[in-house]
Design a protein around this motif. Structure first.
Motif, short mmCIF file in Angstrom:
data_model
loop_
_atom_site.label_atom_id
_atom_site.label_comp_id
_atom_site.label_asym_id
_atom_site.label_seq_id
_atom_site.Cartn_x
_atom_site.Cartn_y
_atom_site.Cartn_z
N GLY A 169 0.71 -1.23 0.08
CA GLY A 169 0.01 -0.13 0.00
C GLY A 169 0.79 1.27 0.12
N LEU A 170 0.38 2.19 0.40
CA LEU A 170 0.85 3.69 0.19
C LEU A 170 1.91 4.09 1.43
CD1 LEU A 170 -2.34 5.68 -0.77
CD2 LEU A 170 -0.46 4.73 -2.23
N THR A 171 2.97 4.83 1.37
CA THR A 171 3.70 5.28 2.31
C THR A 171 2.96 6.37 2.98
OG1 THR A 171 4.86 6.86 0.90
CG2 THR A 171 5.81 4.53 0.98
N GLU A 172 3.50 6.98 4.17
CA GLU A 172 2.79 8.00 4.50
C GLU A 172 2.89 9.19 4.04
OE1 GLU A 172 3.38 10.86 8.51
OE2 GLU A 172 4.66 8.94 8.45
N ALA A 173 3.88 9.07 3.13
CA ALA A 173 4.24 10.49 2.16
C ALA A 173 3.22 10.31 1.06
CB ALA A 173 5.85 10.62 1.89
N LEU B 43 0.97 1.67 10.66
CA LEU B 43 -0.14 1.56 9.73
C LEU B 43 -0.54 3.03 9.38
CD1 LEU B 43 -2.44 -0.61 12.25
CD2 LEU B 43 -0.85 -1.34 10.40
N VAL B 44 -0.78 3.30 8.25
CA VAL B 44 -1.42 4.37 7.50
C VAL B 44 -2.86 4.32 7.15
CG1 VAL B 44 -0.83 6.14 5.89
CG2 VAL B 44 1.17 4.62 6.85
N ARG B 45 -3.39 5.28 7.64
CA ARG B 45 -5.05 5.04 7.37
C ARG B 45 -5.60 6.32 6.78
NH1 ARG B 45 -9.34 4.87 12.48
NH2 ARG B 45 -10.81 4.45 10.46
N GLN B 46 -6.36 6.53 6.03
CA GLN B 46 -7.36 7.38 5.66
C GLN B 46 -8.13 8.00 6.79
OE1 GLN B 46 -9.46 7.01 1.80
NE2 GLN B 46 -10.31 8.96 1.95
N LYS B 47 -8.08 9.05 7.29
CA LYS B 47 -8.81 9.68 8.35
C LYS B 47 -10.17 9.20 8.22
CE LYS B 47 -9.04 13.52 11.60
NZ LYS B 47 -8.81 14.92 11.77
N ASP B 48 -10.70 8.60 9.24
CA ASP B 48 -11.85 8.00 9.48
C ASP B 48 -12.39 6.75 8.42
OD1 ASP B 48 -12.53 9.50 11.75
OD2 ASP B 48 -12.90 11.05 10.78
N GLY B 49 -11.33 6.29 7.77
CA GLY B 49 -11.50 5.45 6.53
C GLY B 49 -10.84 4.15 6.92
N PRO B 50 -10.58 3.61 5.69
CA PRO B 50 -9.71 2.31 5.76
C PRO B 50 -8.22 2.60 5.92
CG PRO B 50 -10.19 2.97 3.55
CD PRO B 50 -10.83 4.11 4.44
N VAL B 51 -7.58 1.38 6.12
CA VAL B 51 -6.11 1.37 6.11
C VAL B 51 -5.65 1.40 4.79
CG1 VAL B 51 -4.05 -0.04 6.78
CG2 VAL B 51 -6.07 0.15 8.29
N VAL B 52 -4.72 2.36 4.48
CA VAL B 52 -4.15 2.33 2.96
C VAL B 52 -2.63 1.85 2.93
CG1 VAL B 52 -5.87 4.13 2.24
CG2 VAL B 52 -3.79 4.88 3.29
N GLY B 53 -1.99 1.46 3.90
CA GLY B 53 -0.79 1.15 4.11
C GLY B 53 -0.24 0.40 5.22
N GLY C 232 -1.57 -8.38 5.58
CA GLY C 232 -1.19 -6.81 5.46
C GLY C 232 -1.77 -6.54 4.14
N GLN C 233 -1.66 -7.40 3.15
CA GLN C 233 -2.17 -7.12 1.88
C GLN C 233 -3.67 -7.47 1.68
OE1 GLN C 233 -1.50 -9.41 -1.59
NE2 GLN C 233 -1.39 -11.49 -0.57
N LEU C 234 -4.41 -8.30 2.60
CA LEU C 234 -5.72 -8.56 2.60
C LEU C 234 -6.26 -7.15 3.18
CD1 LEU C 234 -6.08 -12.07 4.12
CD2 LEU C 234 -6.44 -11.23 1.48
N ILE C 235 -5.70 -6.80 4.21
CA ILE C 235 -6.20 -5.42 4.69
C ILE C 235 -6.22 -4.28 3.87
CG2 ILE C 235 -5.61 -3.66 6.58
CD1 ILE C 235 -4.49 -5.99 8.19
N VAL C 236 -5.09 -4.29 3.25
CA VAL C 236 -5.14 -2.91 2.21
C VAL C 236 -6.09 -3.17 1.09
CG1 VAL C 236 -3.65 -1.71 0.70
CG2 VAL C 236 -2.86 -2.23 3.18
N ASN C 237 -5.80 -4.35 0.51
CA ASN C 237 -6.55 -4.55 -0.78
C ASN C 237 -7.94 -4.60 -0.50
OD1 ASN C 237 -4.73 -4.93 -3.20
ND2 ASN C 237 -3.89 -6.08 -1.59
N PRO D 193 -9.55 -0.21 10.61
CA PRO D 193 -8.80 -0.58 11.84
C PRO D 193 -9.84 -1.29 12.80
CG PRO D 193 -8.09 1.61 11.35
CD PRO D 193 -9.32 1.11 10.49
N GLU D 194 -11.16 -0.87 12.89
CA GLU D 194 -12.13 -1.64 13.73
C GLU D 194 -12.54 -3.16 13.23
OE1 GLU D 194 -12.07 2.63 13.99
OE2 GLU D 194 -12.42 1.37 12.20
#
Length: 473
Positions: free
Chosen positions: A366-370, A405-415, A430-435, A440-441
């Motif tokens: 997934g995406l790095t923080e940057a 872990l990198v997530r979109q605020k109030d959204g899914p984990v993207v990295g 990890g790839q199941l979580i991102v894809n 997080p919940e």
């Protein structure tokens, strides 16, 4: 150990009697043979053209042999550090003959299995270097092999730099995998995945290692926090590195090689490993003559891996993007299903997992923080780091590191980004979580086995969901 070379009658059909195959695949590496296997599974007639050994770089000169060396290095480290666990051992020496025999046996078993698969699915293999001679034909050994669809999968080669000639004490990963000794000292030119993995192996085997990298960090494509932790770990292991300065030149000496950087620094060692990436094998193969667009040697394709010419597709290392065997497998399956009319979903490049198999390991998807802040907005990204010091199994293994872990605020984990011993084995979840765009919940509600390192992924998501167990909020 010599690889078994199949007798021509096992595979090759000398006279195709005008046969037009459903798919002709040029190249028998990860992307090519995956196309062939899936195509045959779907009932299509398939021809596979390969001038070297089936399995390509990954099986013979890449993933498999390097990871075998890395496992031998891990065994050496375990022997050396046994007293830390109350097991008193001595490391006598590294027998590279024995290490290479073990490595070659692994390759041979996998190679034999692949040959068996190809044969069982009745794929016609043409042994020889092929060339695209028409939008529907490949020529090999003077014979024209015609297909309704052509799939290009000619792989990659170990690159060098302009003016830097490979030979003698200046080697690439190809020669490094065949070394019959442990060098006293090595300069590794390139601090990416390949360079870092060989640096890790040689340090474990007892060599003095220095990495030279023009970019500001080792493994610079990873999240910056992982790169910095990786550098700290390498420094602690005694692996030296010089960052942010370009290579200027190298000269061979009586007992090794002398390297100069643009800032005037010089280095001397027995060997120079050139690990500056891999280039696409597309030159002199007839691609451009057939109208296929090439950029810096890479074949340009659309999201469905079509070249824009006839029924010609491309897969694997010749397609711009991550040069990873599992990406090639996925692309090969995709193209076979596309040709068969199954209309598969396009591959999401950011969802492809990446692992650096050094000590420590890096696993990410997934995406790095940057990148996440660039895509979703600086203030619309949340980040959490879970220290493996809070994980029981990591303490047992005496490894340090963290999961980020990198997530979109109030959204899914993207990295998902991890560093520590054996964390590459955690990348599956990890790839199941991102894809699957899990929140997080969602992951926090799953029960992870204790004590495992996998549990650390669960704990990290518990913390990101606002209910940490073995971590501070």
């Amino acid at each position: 150990m010599n690889h078994h070379t199949p007798a021509p009658e096992e595979f090759h059909v000398a006279d195709t009697n005008g046969t037009v195959f459903d798919i002709v695949v040029l190249g028998g590496g990860s992307g090519g043979y995956a196309t062939a296997l899936r195509g045959a599974e779907l009932g299509l007639s398939v021809a596979l053209v390969e001038g070297g050994k089936l399995g390509g770089t990954c099986l013979h000169n890449g993933c498999i042999p390097t990871k075998a060396l890395l496992h031998a290095a891990e065994v050496a480290d375990s022997a050396r550090e046994g007293a830390n666990f109350g097991v008193h051992t001595t490391l006598d020496h590294i027998d590279m003959g024995g290490v290479n025999k073990y490595k070659e046996n692994v390759i041979a078993r996998l190679y034999k299995g692949l040959q068996g698969l190809i044969k069982s699915r009745k794929i016609t293999v043409f042994e020889g270097w092929g060339k695209l001679v028409a939008p529907d034909a490949v020529e090999v050994n003077g014979e024209r092999v015609t297909g309704r669809h052509i799939v290009l999968g000619t792989g990659s080669y170990a690159r060098s730099l302009p003016g830097l000639e490979i030979g003698g004490n200046i080697i690439t990963s190809d020669q490094a995998l065949q070394l019959d000794r442990v060098p006293r000292s090595v300069i590794v030119l390139g601090g990416g995945v390949i360079g870092s993995e060989f640096a890790s192996v040689w340090k474990s085997f007892g060599a003095d290692v220095t990495i030279i990298e023009a970019l500001p960090h080792l493994v610079a494509n990873e999240d910056e926090s992982l790169s910095k932790a990786f550098e700290r770990a390498f420094r602690k292991r005694g692996i030296a590195f010089n960052l942010g300065v370009r290579f200027q030149g190298a000269t061979q000496t009586d007992d090794g090689v002398h390297v100069t950087l643009e800032d005037g620094k010089t280095f001397d060692a027995e060997l120079l490993l050139v690990a500056v990436g891999r280039g696409p094998n597309t030159a002199n193969l007839g691609y451009e003559e057939q109208g296929i667009r090439i950029d810096r040697g890479f074949v340009l394709v659309n999201e469905r891996l079509h070249t824009g010419v006839g029924n010609i597709y491309a897969v694997g290392d010749i397609v711009p993007g991550l040069q990873l065997a599992h990406r090639g497998f996925a692309q090969g399956i995709f193209v076979a299903e596309e040709i068969a009319g199954l209309n598969p979903a396009p591959i999401i490049e950011s969802g492809i997992p990446r692992v650096t198999y050094s000590e420590p390991e890096i696993g990410s998807v997934g995406l790095t923080e940057a990148k996440a802040r660039e895509v979703h907005g600086t203030d619309n990204v949340e980040v959490l780091e879970y220290n493996l010091g809070g994980n029981g199994k990591s303490q047992i293994l005496a490894t340090a590191g963290f999961i980020k872990l990198v997530r979109q605020k109030d959204g899914p984990v993207v990295g998902v980004h991890m560093i520590g011993a054996r964390v590459g084995e955690l990348i599956g979840e990890g790839q199941l979580i991102v894809n699957w765009e899990a929140y997080p919940e969602d992951v926090a509600a799953l029960v992870h086995a204790h004590p495992t390192q996998n549990e650390a992924l669960g704990e990290a998501h518990l913390a990101l969901a606002g209910k940490p167990l073995h971590a501070h909020n």
